[in-house]
Structure formats: C-alpha cells, structure tokens
Design an enzyme around this catalytic site. Structure first.
Site, PDB file in Angstrom:
ATOM      1  N   SER A  42       0.823  -1.211   0.000  1.00 45.66           N
ATOM      2  CA  SER A  42       0.000   0.000   0.000  1.00 45.66           C
ATOM      3  C   SER A  42       0.860   1.265   0.000  1.00 45.66           C
ATOM      4  O   SER A  42       1.817   1.381  -0.765  1.00 45.66           O
ATOM      5  CB  SER A  42      -0.941  -0.049   1.213  1.00 45.66           C
ATOM      6  OG  SER A  42      -1.927   0.957   1.135  1.00 45.66           O
ATOM      7  N   ASP A 196      -5.603  -3.264  -2.988  1.00 43.79           N
ATOM      8  CA  ASP A 196      -4.578  -2.900  -2.007  1.00 43.79           C
ATOM      9  C   ASP A 196      -4.093  -4.155  -1.289  1.00 43.79           C
ATOM     10  O   ASP A 196      -4.887  -4.917  -0.730  1.00 43.79           O
ATOM     11  CB  ASP A 196      -5.184  -1.906  -1.012  1.00 43.79           C
ATOM     12  CG  ASP A 196      -4.146  -1.233  -0.143  1.00 43.79           C
ATOM     13  OD1 ASP A 196      -3.376  -1.951   0.515  1.00 43.79           O
ATOM     14  OD2 ASP A 196      -4.126   0.004  -0.106  1.00 43.79           O
TER      15      ASP A 196
END
Length: 274
Positions: A42, A196
């Site tokens: 991320s 993500d």
C-alpha cells in the site's frame, strides 16, 4: 546499526505512512541501514521508494503543498468524484524523479505486495467484500497480519519493484499498490485486477525472508507480534493523519513530526541515542 537489520518492512496506512519518514529520519536513512531486502504494501511502497531514492523530505514538501491546494475530498470530473487518485499520481510523479528511480533500480531487493480477488467477482464488488472482511479482521484480531480475507479467496501477488523501475513502471506500481476502492479505481497489473495488498497483510515479510527484520507500522495494534528475529516499531499513539483525508496539510506534518519523536524515543530505549 547498518548491519543489525537485514530486512525492513514498510506497512500500509495511506497518509499515515508519513510516520515512516519521520521515524527513519531519526533511526537511519537508507545509506545508514542498508538492508538486503525490503518488502512493502500500500502506501508503504511510496515510503520505501523515497527512502531508497533519498527523496523523503521532497515527498513531505510535495504532499504538503498538494494538500494545501486541495480543500475537498469530493471533486466533480475526477475519478470516482474524488481528487485522490489524481493527486497521489501527481505527487509520486514529481517526487520520484529519474535519479531516484535509478537508485531504486540499482538498490536492494524491494518487493511490493498486491492482492488479487477471484476472477468471478466483479472488481468493485470484490473491493467492498474484502474491505468489509479486512475491517472485521482488524477489529477482532487487531494484528498487522490478517487471516480472514485470505481464507475468503483473496490471493497475493508479489512484484519486483527494482524490475519495475528498470522497465519504467515504478510510478505505476506505487500507484497501483495504494488504491482504496471506491475512492480509487481498481487498477490492473500483469493482466490482473488488483486491490490494495494491505487487505491481506498490513506488513508482509519478504518472500525469501531471512535475518533480523525491522517492521515499520503506522497504527497501533492490541496484538502486535513479539517474535524472535523481528522488531516491530509502531506509533506511540494514533497518528494525526487520516488514511484518505487529502485536505489538511497539517496532518501530514504532524504525523511526520510524531514519527520523529517516536524515532528519538525508540533510539533512547534501544540504547542508541546520541
């Protein structure tokens, strides 16, 4: 310090990842620690790239200025009616210049973890489903290493960021890593729709994990692991930044400043204060 940690892990956390920069400004720059392997997920992918590339202070300045120019988390005519995707891309583009990207390409092993939902589930529906499971896991287990989304069919994709840098795709990879639907569009990587990677693991260790590991978090956990060979560093309290609030520049600097204070305290605790 340079030889103590063979691995550094950068957790996700969106804008909370500015805690990484502040913390490492005290604990050690890339040239100080020189780990053999780095793994990220991320927003941690950007933290690591700027750390390797020597652009941490530039990132702070560019993101701060971008937030000063933005006064709303909603914007007509932008992706999903929010400015987030365009702002993040612009910031990464400006910060990771040619020299920084070349440093990444010539640097240590550097992995970015993405997550891949089942093909039979529509991308945005899968984002909602796994987002709920992620929140559930965090609420119940309160640990950076999740289980529930993986058991529900979400799988991991590891990407060699050095190779992406050599092929001219590092900015694309960093942006793909930090996508939070529905605020961001669901991107594609290697012909796969990806989410993500933090939905699978907030702090994934390198694939070929070996040696002492420094794990940099951005949130506090009730059940932070205590394992041989791993040192988890987490904020002393909840940081000022919100993961997806792109309107308050002070939150960026306050989160960085907390990282600085926590870095100093960490050095003092570990007997390395000046």
């Amino acid at each position: 310090m340079a030889s103590q940690y063979q691995q550094v892990v950068f957790s996700g956390g969106g804008i909370r990842c500015f805690w990484h920069g502040g913390f490492l400004s005290e604990v050690g720059g890339f040239e100080d620690l020189r780990p053999e392997r780095i793994s990220t997920v991320s927003g941690g992918a950007l933290s690591a790239a700027t750390w390797i590339g020597g652009r941490e202070d530039d990132l702070l300045a560019v993101m701060h200025e971008a937030f000063l120019q933005n006064d709303s988390n909603f914007a007509a005519g932008k992706s999903n009616y929010t400015p987030h995707q365009e702002i993040y891309r612009d910031v990464v583009d400006v910060t990771m210049d040619r020299e920084a990207i070349e440093r990444v390409a010539a640097g240590p092993e550097y992995e970015v973890a993405l997550s891949v939902p089942p093909e039979q589930v529509a991308p945005h529906l899968s984002a909602i489903l796994y987002g709920v499971l992620y929140k559930l896991d965090q609420a119940v287990r309160s640990t950076p290493h999740l289980r529930i989304p993986r058991h529900a069919g979400l799988r991991e994709l590891r990407v060699d960021a050095r190779q992406a840098a050599r092929e001219g795709h590092l900015v694309d990879l960093i942006c793909a890593a930090a996508t939070i639907p529905p605020v961001f569009d669901v991107p594609e990587w290697q012909d796969c729709r990806v989410l993500d990677g933090g939905m699978l693991d907030k702090a994934p260790l390198p694939t070929d994990s070996e040696g002492e590991t420094l794990v940099l978090l951005t949130s506090r956990y009730r059940n932070c692991p205590d394992l041989p060979g791993r040192t988890y560093a987490q904020p002393s309290k909840e940081v000022a930044a919100d993961k997806i609030d792109f309107t308050d520049a002070s939150k960026v600097t306050r989160t960085w400043d907390q990282g600085v204070r926590d870095g100093k305290a960490w050095l003092a605790k570990n007997g390395r204060a000046d």
